[in-house]
Design a protein around this motif. Structure first.
Motif, PDB file in Angstrom:
ATOM      1  N   ALA A  26     -33.331-132.282 -17.231  1.00  0.00           N
ATOM      2  CA  ALA A  26     -34.482-132.051 -16.348  1.00  0.00           C
ATOM      3  C   ALA A  26     -34.862-130.571 -16.344  1.00  0.00           C
ATOM      4  N   ILE A  27     -33.870-129.703 -16.320  1.00  0.00           N
ATOM      5  CA  ILE A  27     -34.128-128.260 -16.318  1.00  0.00           C
ATOM      6  C   ILE A  27     -34.801-127.834 -17.615  1.00  0.00           C
ATOM      7  N   ARG A  51     -38.377-129.038 -17.879  1.00  0.00           N
ATOM      8  CA  ARG A  51     -39.259-128.211 -17.045  1.00  0.00           C
ATOM      9  C   ARG A  51     -39.593-126.900 -17.752  1.00  0.00           C
ATOM     10  N   ARG A  52     -38.606-126.313 -18.390  1.00  0.00           N
ATOM     11  CA  ARG A  52     -38.852-125.064 -19.112  1.00  0.00           C
ATOM     12  C   ARG A  52     -39.807-125.271 -20.278  1.00  0.00           C
ATOM     13  N   ARG A  82     -42.110-127.549 -20.401  1.00  0.00           N
ATOM     14  CA  ARG A  82     -43.442-127.742 -19.805  1.00  0.00           C
ATOM     15  C   ARG A  82     -44.045-126.392 -19.422  1.00  0.00           C
ATOM     16  N   GLU A  83     -43.243-125.520 -18.821  1.00  0.00           N
ATOM     17  CA  GLU A  83     -43.735-124.210 -18.395  1.00  0.00           C
ATOM     18  C   GLU A  83     -44.195-123.368 -19.587  1.00  0.00           C
ATOM     19  N   GLN A 117     -35.117-139.635 -18.175  1.00  0.00           N
ATOM     20  CA  GLN A 117     -34.315-138.436 -18.389  1.00  0.00           C
ATOM     21  C   GLN A 117     -32.863-138.811 -18.653  1.00  0.00           C
TER      22      GLN A 117
END
Length: 222
Positions: free
Chosen positions: A189-190, A193-194, A196-197, A174
């Motif tokens: 990282a944020i 994650r979004r 991935r979601e 990252q």
């Protein structure tokens, strides 16, 4: 901002010329995490990548390491320093196992003279500088768009089409991603994650899988 504009002999070679150049070198192999070229060292040879991927990094003015690019098969590493007769301008490190051909500096210079390549390489350098200027303008985009744009570039440069999507097989942390797009590691990282979601990407050990390339392109262009 680190300037990524440079000479690159691969921009101007024909397939026949590339084969002739590779025939002058010696085959080499490197494991994951191996430093092939180190910034500041003498430029004594170039590497033609045949298999695998490398990352190119450079020290910024504040001494932090900045990821400039990831390169794969067909690319020539280290040619700028040899052609300009200057020390290495960046560090080249393997992110997968790499196989290629090592070519001595003197042989590369003789090859360039033989084929009268200097004029076309200067034109290629101007094009790359214009691309670098465009990258500077894109730095004003938000982190989500910058990250999506670079993931799309990685798919185009080194992605492999698999059943689950486009696989980017490179040991990129990252922090690597953050340094390349000029963002903090937490912000990257944020956004990962979004993604991935949303089901756009899947992350794993030493790889990123782009499950929905069309959606990623939409995010990059937004």
């Amino acid at each position: 901002m680190v300037n990524n504009a440079s000479f690159c002999i691969v921009d101007v070679l024909s397939e026949r010329q590339r084969a002739e150049l590779e025939a002058q070198g010696s085959p080499v192999r490197f494991p994951v995490g191996h430093t092939i070229f180190l910034e500041g060292q003498p430029s004594r040879s170039v590497l033609v990548i045949q298999e695998g991927n490398v990352k190119i990094t450079q020290r910024a003015e504040d001494k932090t390491e900045v990821l400039l690019a990831v390169r794969g098969p067909g690319e020539v590493m280290g040619d700028e320093g040899v052609l300009m007769q200057e020390p290495r301008s960046a560090t080249v490190t393997t992110v997968t196992e790499v196989a290629g051909v090592d070519i001595a500096a003197a042989d590369l210079l003789a090859f360039v003279e033989k084929h009268h390549l200097w004029p076309v390489m200067y034109r290629a350098a101007v094009r790359r500088r214009r691309e670098s200027d465009q990258t500077s303008l894109l730095a004003r985009l938000d982190v989500k768009s910058r990250l999506a744009r670079w993931l799309v570039e990685l798919v185009d440069d080194i992605g492999k089409r698999e059943e689950e999507g486009w696989v980017i097989s490179a040991a990129l942390s990252q922090r690597d991603l953050a340094s390349h797009i000029g963002a903090s590691r937490d912000a990257v990282a944020i956004e990962l994650r979004r993604l991935r979601e949303l089901g756009v990407v899947t992350t794993g050990r030493r790889q990123i899988v782009v499950n929905d390339l069309d959606e990623l392109r939409k995010i990059a262009e937004s």
